[in-house]
Design an enzyme around this catalytic site. Structure first.
Site, PDB file in Angstrom:
ATOM      1  N   HIS A  15      21.846  66.000  16.570  1.00 57.49           N
ATOM      2  CA  HIS A  15      22.817  66.644  15.675  1.00 57.49           C
ATOM      3  C   HIS A  15      23.743  67.681  16.313  1.00 57.49           C
ATOM      4  CE1 HIS A  15      19.868  65.649  12.141  1.00 57.49           C
ATOM      5  NE2 HIS A  15      20.294  64.583  12.798  1.00 57.49           N
ATOM      6  N   TYR A  33      23.111  69.892  18.548  1.00 59.99           N
ATOM      7  CA  TYR A  33      22.478  71.138  18.970  1.00 59.99           C
ATOM      8  C   TYR A  33      22.305  71.119  20.488  1.00 59.99           C
ATOM      9  CZ  TYR A  33      21.869  71.715  13.971  1.00 59.99           C
ATOM     10  OH  TYR A  33      22.116  71.822  12.621  1.00 59.99           O
ATOM     11  N   HIS A  60      13.831  69.578  18.660  1.00 60.90           N
ATOM     12  CA  HIS A  60      15.083  69.104  18.052  1.00 60.90           C
ATOM     13  C   HIS A  60      16.118  68.885  19.153  1.00 60.90           C
ATOM     14  CE1 HIS A  60      18.043  68.258  15.164  1.00 60.90           C
ATOM     15  NE2 HIS A  60      17.871  69.257  14.310  1.00 60.90           N
TER      16      HIS A  60
END
Length: 366
Positions: A182, A184, A179
């Site tokens: 977003h 992060y 990931h």
């Protein structure tokens, strides 16, 4: 020649039965203590295994990487054993499943992770995550000021991702999706607003993408490129105050670096939270530098998804919230059956709770 949503696709050695993926969605249904995947989660994913690929909800790779309460980890033996139930359930339905490996970076609070959140630089933006409330119970709480990561912490985080990938293969997953979207950890390293470092991980565009590229390469070296994917969101502003004037250039450079790794796919997350629309020119730029499989997610309909395949902007497409209320979404799309709405009631049971609003949505009945 364009492909239908319902045709198989080959990802390395893996054959997906259709080009419909279930996008990762945090649901916070683990067993406590320890944030362990359980039988209810296995049922949830089994119900949705008619999709070509399931990408699980984000699984923190370490305690400090955790930013939402009750999310399933992948860093203890109990986590591995819990996830084995999930992968077995999906494989029994002839489905394929990747786990999303997650480090939230600054989008956290010490009451969730046990220590001050980590970030490229000690910069906070107003933001909320799902965690324990001071008055009791769980809900959305304000994030905490992060501290700047040391070089040693960057290196140990790369090692944590490698170990999490090994744990994932042991747990029976077909692959891992890192990931990097977003707001992060990796996303904050790539953007000017959040990365004001003066070392080899800050400053130039090459330096800002270094952490992600090094992590991907280390995981590829460990488990093989065809079992590794990455999620990015250059057109999403979630977790930031403003658009980044250089993120598109950084992303195209990163794709150039990823191409020789022969990843399973690159996953573009779009049209979520605060975002700008993706111009057609960007789609063409991506294809010029990156010819390996691409997945796109973001408020898709059957028509818009097929259009992306027709234009060869994507090789397969992910749906998120429609899978919450439609466990048999791929079947419904294939037969033009009506979809159960994702409404206010469904939103209420998205995070935390039990079976209600999780595994009690029925398959289509005529």
């Amino acid at each position: 020649m364009s492909k239908s949503l319902f045709q198989p696709i080959q990802l390395g050695a893996l054959t997906l039965k259709n080009r419909i993926a279930m996008a990762p969605m945090t649901r916070s249904r683990t067993s406590q203590p320890g944030d362990v995947p359980n039988e209810m989660m296995a049922t949830y994913y089994r119900q949705r295994a008619s999709s070509g690929l399931i990408v699980t909800e984000g699984a923190p790779i370490s305690a400090v990487g955790r930013g939402y309460s009750m999310t399933p980890g992948i860093y203890t033996e109990e986590h591995i054993e819990g996830w084995k139930r999930v992968t077995q359930a999906v494989h029994e339905e002839e489905g394929k499943i990747f786990i999303q490996l997650w480090h939230v970076g600054r989008r956290s609070h010490s009451c969730i992770s046990g220590e001050q959140p980590l970030a490229p630089s000690a910069i906070k933006v107003p933001d909320q995550v799902f965690g324990p409330r001071p008055e009791g119970g769980f809900g959305m709480i304000e994030t905490e000021m992060p501290r700047e990561m040391t070089i040693q912490e960057i290196e140990s985080t790369i090692a944590d991702f490698v170990q999490a990938a090994k744990n994932s293969i042991e747990a029976g997953f077909d692959g891992v999706e890192i990931h990097a979207a977003h707001g992060y950890l990796f996303d904050t390293f790539m953007r000017l607003e959040s990365n004001q470092r003066q070392d080899q991980y800050g400053g130039s565009k090459e330096n800002r993408l270094r952490f992600l590229v090094e992590t991907l390469q280390a995981v590829v070296n460990e488990i093989g490129g065809d079992k590794v994917a990455v999620r990015v969101s250059p057109h999403v502003i979630e977790g930031f105050a403003d658009e980044d004037p250089e993120i598109i250039d950084v992303m195209l450079k990163a794709l150039e670096r990823m191409k020789p790794m022969n990843l399973a796919y690159v996953h573009f997350s779009e049209r979520i939270s605060r975002y700008v629309d993706v111009p057609e020119t960007f789609r063409h730029q991506v294809r010029e530098v990156y010819t390996n499989p691409i997945m796109v997610a973001g408020k898709m309909t059957k028509q818009s998804a097929q259009q992306l395949l027709d234009k060869q902007h994507a090789d397969f497409v992910a749906f998120g919230t429609p899978f919450v209320t439609n466990p048999d979404l791929a079947f419904r799309l294939a037969h033009d059956l009506p979809l159960a709405e994702f409404d206010a009631d469904a939103r209420l049971t998205l995070y935390g709770g039990g079976a209600e609003g999780y595994i009690d949505y029925p398959a289509y009945q005529a």
